[in-house]
Design an enzyme around this catalytic site. Structure first.
Site, PDB file in Angstrom:
ATOM      1  N   GLY A  73      -2.550  11.111  -7.353  1.00  0.00           N
ATOM      2  CA  GLY A  73      -2.313   9.721  -6.988  1.00  0.00           C
ATOM      3  C   GLY A  73      -3.615   8.960  -6.785  1.00  0.00           C
ATOM      4  N   SER A 201       2.442  10.877  -7.825  1.00  0.00           N
ATOM      5  CA  SER A 201       1.779  12.162  -7.565  1.00  0.00           C
ATOM      6  C   SER A 201       2.801  13.286  -7.463  1.00  0.00           C
ATOM      7  CB  SER A 201       0.974  12.067  -6.270  1.00  0.00           C
ATOM      8  OG  SER A 201       0.350  13.297  -5.990  1.00  0.00           O
ATOM      9  N   HIS A 203       2.440  16.427  -5.824  1.00  0.00           N
ATOM     10  CA  HIS A 203       2.574  17.300  -4.643  1.00  0.00           C
ATOM     11  C   HIS A 203       3.376  16.673  -3.500  1.00  0.00           C
ATOM     12  CE1 HIS A 203      -0.570  15.734  -1.767  1.00  0.00           C
ATOM     13  NE2 HIS A 203      -1.003  15.168  -2.873  1.00  0.00           N
ATOM     14  N   THR A 239      -9.583  18.468 -21.260  1.00  0.00           N
ATOM     15  CA  THR A 239      -8.515  19.422 -21.549  1.00  0.00           C
ATOM     16  C   THR A 239      -7.471  19.391 -20.443  1.00  0.00           C
ATOM     17  OG1 THR A 239     -10.080  20.782 -22.757  1.00  0.00           O
ATOM     18  CG2 THR A 239      -8.023  21.845 -22.072  1.00  0.00           C
ATOM     19  N   CYS A 327      -5.033  12.369   5.480  1.00  0.00           N
ATOM     20  CA  CYS A 327      -6.417  12.243   5.038  1.00  0.00           C
ATOM     21  C   CYS A 327      -7.243  11.412   6.003  1.00  0.00           C
ATOM     22  CB  CYS A 327      -6.464  11.636   3.636  1.00  0.00           C
ATOM     23  SG  CYS A 327      -5.064  10.600   3.268  1.00  0.00           S
TER      24      CYS A 327
END
Ligand SMILES: *Cc1c(COP(=O)(O)O)cnc(C)c1O
Length: 396
Positions: A73, A201, A203, A239, A327
């Site tokens: 995100g 996102s 998770h 990749t 966070c």
């Protein structure tokens, strides 16, 4: 005694589902081919990515070609803001956002300010809702982007993004939403909302970490973000993290199954929890709008206690909650969101966020409330201000 493990921090992250991990494992092992290679071992992985992209797109009701995988995100938010700023610099340098965005948006705005862009950070009301009228008034001839989050990560408030989308359309301004807290949690149709860009996102919806997406309505709106090979149509080179993409696809698919039923279940659990907290613990207040709100979120302030102490004591009981956004919780200063909705010092100090998930049960909530009452009570007994208040009451 058996250690409990009760997880109430789903807005921070979620435990990947077994089916998700099972789908990922072959891609960490024998299916290691580079998706860009032109032999079978590689090409089969290109197919797996295409399949996952279809499944992620289902969560927005859009065509898979609009989904660009990112590292999460945060990267999607960075790309949306920086990519639009760069691409549209000749048209203007003004961006509108709000004071309650995730740091992935706010700190990207700070970065853009240093690069010469002007940012309007809109206030929100006491419920945490941005005013559509204020937003319309903030628009300048130089406004190139409006970025308003779908749902707030700390207080769960849903923003009036449908109305904002209409204004953006009418004015021809690009509209981005940080939809990380809403994607896979509630029904979303991009066309109904008028998004140009949408960040999601994995998770937060029982998928692996380090994978997300940016929905891009029209590639002409935005410049590429990672320069290199032709992965993600050359817009986000490198990749691909095939295992994570496959896991995200599975998580996105599972999220859509009984979506509304799961949403209702979470809401019922949440409402039961809130009712008990408010009724059984005095000097307690919920934060954020109660109607326009994510089904799984409660943010509640307990007077006369430090939220960090509540969290640590709950942790000792095997119960996990958050003090503000995960966070930000290491930071000493109070939450920018609670500040923006005008919480008092006392309310900010004692605020905890509880976010339920589809695997939580009523029994877990009952156990949590039992422990919470003990903890709040014992902390308040040690609190000087609480003692003074109680004394004043008893003397009346
Ligand atoms: C979690 C979150 C993000 C960041 O997503 P990551 O995948 O962890 O980088 C951004 N915005 C909101 C609203 C979030 O809740």
């Amino acid at each position: 005694m058996l250690m409990k493990n009760i997880y109430f921090d789903h807005a921070a992250t979620t435990k990947p589902k077994e089916e998700v991990i099972r789908e990922m494992l072959p891609y960490l092992d024998e299916r290691y081919g580079n998706p860009s290679a032109t032999y079978g071992l590689g090409m089969q992985n290109k197919g797996a990515i295409a399949f996952a992209r279809e499944k992620v797109a289902m969560g927005l009701g859009c065509d898979a070609k609009h989904i660009y995988f990112t590292s999460g995100g945060t990267e999607a938010d960075n790309w949306a803001l920086i990519g639009v700023a760069e691409k549209n610099r000749m048209k203007g340098n003004h961006i509108i956002t709000t004071k309650i965005e995730h740091h992935a948006v706010l700190n990207t705005c700070k970065f853009l300010e240093r690069k010469g862009f002007e940012i309007t950070y809109l206030d929100v009301d006491k419920q945490g809702i941005v005013s559509v009228e204020n937003l319309a008034n903030a628009i300048r001839p130089t406004t190139i982007l409006i970025s308003v989050m779908f749902a707030n990560s700390e207080i769960g408030t849903l923003e009036p993004i449908k109305e904002i989308g209409k204004i953006a359309r009418r004015k021809g301004i690009i509209f981005h939403t940080d939809g990380v807290q809403a994607y896979g949690q509630t029904k979303i149709d991009v066309d109904e909302y008028g998004f140009d860009l949408f960040s999601g996102s994995s998770h937060k919806i029982y998928g692996p970490k380090g994978i997300g997406f940016l929905y891009i309505r029209d590639e002409n709106m935005i410049s590429g973000f990672i320069h290199g090979g032709m992965q993600e149509k050359g817009m986000r080179a490198g990749t691909e993290n095939v295992a994570a993409i496959v896991g995200f696809g599975k998580a996105a698919e599972l999220a859509q199954i009984n979506l509304q039923k799961k949403e209702m279940k979470k809401q019922k659990l949440r409402d039961y929890m809130v009712e008990r907290i408010i009724n059984e613990i005095p000097y307690t207040k919920t934060n954020g709008d109660y109607k326009h709100r994510l089904a799984n979120n409660v943010n509640v302030s307990f007077s006369f206690v430090q939220a960090s102490n509540v969290k640590t004591m709950l942790d000792n009981e095997g119960i996990y909650v958050s003090t503000g956004a995960a966070c930000a919780s290491r930071e000493q200063y109070p939450s920018h969101v609670l500040q923006a909705i005008g919480c008092s010092e006392d309310e900010m100090q004692g605020a905890i966020r509880i976010t339920v998930g589809e695997e939580n049960t009523k029994e877990e909530i009952d156990y949590f409330i039992l422990k919470l009452k003990e903890i709040i009570d014992s902390l308040r007994r040690k609190s000087l201000s609480y003692g003074v208040k109680m004394k004043l009451y008893s003397e009346k």
